[in-house]
Design a protein around this motif. Structure first.
Motif, PDB file in Angstrom:
ATOM      1  N   TRP A 253      16.060  55.764  69.738  1.00 53.21           N
ATOM      2  CA  TRP A 253      16.034  54.683  70.046  1.00 53.21           C
ATOM      3  C   TRP A 253      16.658  54.058  71.387  1.00 53.21           C
TER       4      TRP A 253
ATOM      5  N   GLU B  78      17.040  45.570  72.223  1.00 51.03           N
ATOM      6  CA  GLU B  78      16.729  44.691  71.149  1.00 51.03           C
ATOM      7  C   GLU B  78      16.170  45.229  69.925  1.00 51.03           C
ATOM      8  N   GLY B  79      16.429  44.918  68.806  1.00 48.28           N
ATOM      9  CA  GLY B  79      15.896  45.673  67.637  1.00 48.28           C
ATOM     10  C   GLY B  79      16.734  46.935  67.339  1.00 48.28           C
TER      11      GLY B  79
ATOM     12  N   LYS C  57      18.108  46.170  63.384  1.00 50.39           N
ATOM     13  CA  LYS C  57      17.248  46.488  62.436  1.00 50.39           C
ATOM     14  C   LYS C  57      16.899  47.809  62.209  1.00 50.39           C
ATOM     15  N   LYS C  58      16.736  48.805  63.171  1.00 51.47           N
ATOM     16  CA  LYS C  58      16.646  50.034  63.185  1.00 51.47           C
ATOM     17  C   LYS C  58      17.806  50.786  62.392  1.00 51.47           C
TER      18      LYS C  58
END
Length: 332
Positions: free
Chosen positions: A53, A244-245, A248-249
């Protein structure tokens, strides 16, 4: 012009490559055993996963949770893994999950974590500059006693209890039963229990072998088989330092690991020898639940516990046990 175009193309390729390099961020991990502990090793696996990520986590082990929390607060850690009670300073909702008696079994805990780790609960995971990016079960908290006669709350008056002095719930519970608070920390309570400085301590089964709590319960003590609270581990980040995100991941990743996590804590429960488990009288269990409810209400009223979190956990309890008396009452 051709030469200039080639230079421009090369620069663009290099910039693209550079932008794909993972950003380095620190993760401070609380594990009572340190860098050789199961929790720290689990986070090593997590580190490999999040590389995909775009984040390269630099792990640092802490055996003192207070220091880990302080380092996160002062910015020396970009992210941290610690217990839910410590996390309350950064997220009031998730920091209430360890409320006394609020999650009586792993059945309710599974439902709660499956809900909170899903995208629909994302807003609850963010408070100010912090985001909770993972919550893992760490096991039910039990009372460890040096004398089996102390198998219910009424017999604990005057007894010395190793109490986490930063946790208002623990302090309130000990005072309510008329026991004596012996100020302790996650690093000192086991030693005090094992050497007899206190009569009672509380911990999850996962602490039994690493902290050698069997020394404290032998030869006349045991473990009361009634869950006081559900310990959990929460990973928090400084939101602006991560892509960003990321949250969530990370929560989706944690959700996939829940079954394995529950297998680990169930195994820890089973590692306490059968002869040391103490089954309390049903009347004592009922009294304990009333006490837990009284403490929850008190700490909700003074702002320690989040009312929405308490209401959510009651809703789950009543889904599992709809005939329970509390389900027809207004209390949390």
């Amino acid at each position: 012009m051709i030469f200039s175009s080639q230079i421009l193309a090369a620069d663009t390729a290099n910039n693209s490559l550079t932008s794909q390099q993972p950003v380095k961020r620190s993760l401070c991990v609380f594990d009572v055993v340190g860098a050789n502990g199961d929790i720290f090793n689990m986070m090593k696996d997590y580190r490999l996963d999040v590389l995909q990520w775009g984040v390269d986590l630099q792990l640092k082990a802490y055996t003192d949770e207070r220091v880990a929390s302080d380092d996160f607060k002062t910015g020396q850690c970009d992210s941290v893994l610690m217990t839910g009670t410590r996390a309350r300073a950064y997220n009031h909702f998730t920091g209430t999950l360890e409320a006394l008696g609020a999650i009586p079994s792993y059945q309710e805990l599974k439902l709660i974590l499956n809900t909170l780790l899903s995208p629909r609960a994302a807003k609850l995971m963010v408070q100010d500059d912090y985001e909770v990016v993972g919550i893992m079960p760490a096991g039910g908290v039990y009372l460890f006693v040096r004398d089996r006669k102390n198998d219910n709350l009424s017999t604990m008056a005057g007894k010395r209890v190793a109490t986490l002095d930063y946790d208002p719930a623990s302090l309130e519970m000990v005072r309510q039963v008329g026991a004596s608070v012996v100020s302790s920390s996650t690093t000192s309570f086991a030693g005090k229990f094992n050497n007899g400085s206190v009569d009672i301590a509380y911990a999850p089964a996962a602490a039994y072998k690493p902290l050698e709590l069997y020394h404290g319960i032998k030869p006349n003590g045991g473990v009361i088989n009634h869950v006081v609270s559900q310990l959990n581990l929460q990973m928090l980040i400084r939101k602006d330092l991560f892509p960003e995100g990321f949250g969530k991941k990370s929560r989706a990743h944690t959700l996939k690991q829940l079954d394995m996590a529950f297998e680990i804590i169930l195994k820890a429960d089973q590692e306490i020898e059968e002869e040391y488990w103490i089954t309390p009288p049903l009347s004592s269990v009922h009294k304990s639940e009333l006490l837990f409810r009284k403490v929850r209400t008190s700490l909700k009223d003074n702002g320690t516990y989040n009312p929405k979190a308490l209401a959510f956990m009651k809703k789950v309890r009543c889904k599992v046990s709809p005939a329970a008396a509390e389900c027809s009452q207004k209390s949390d």
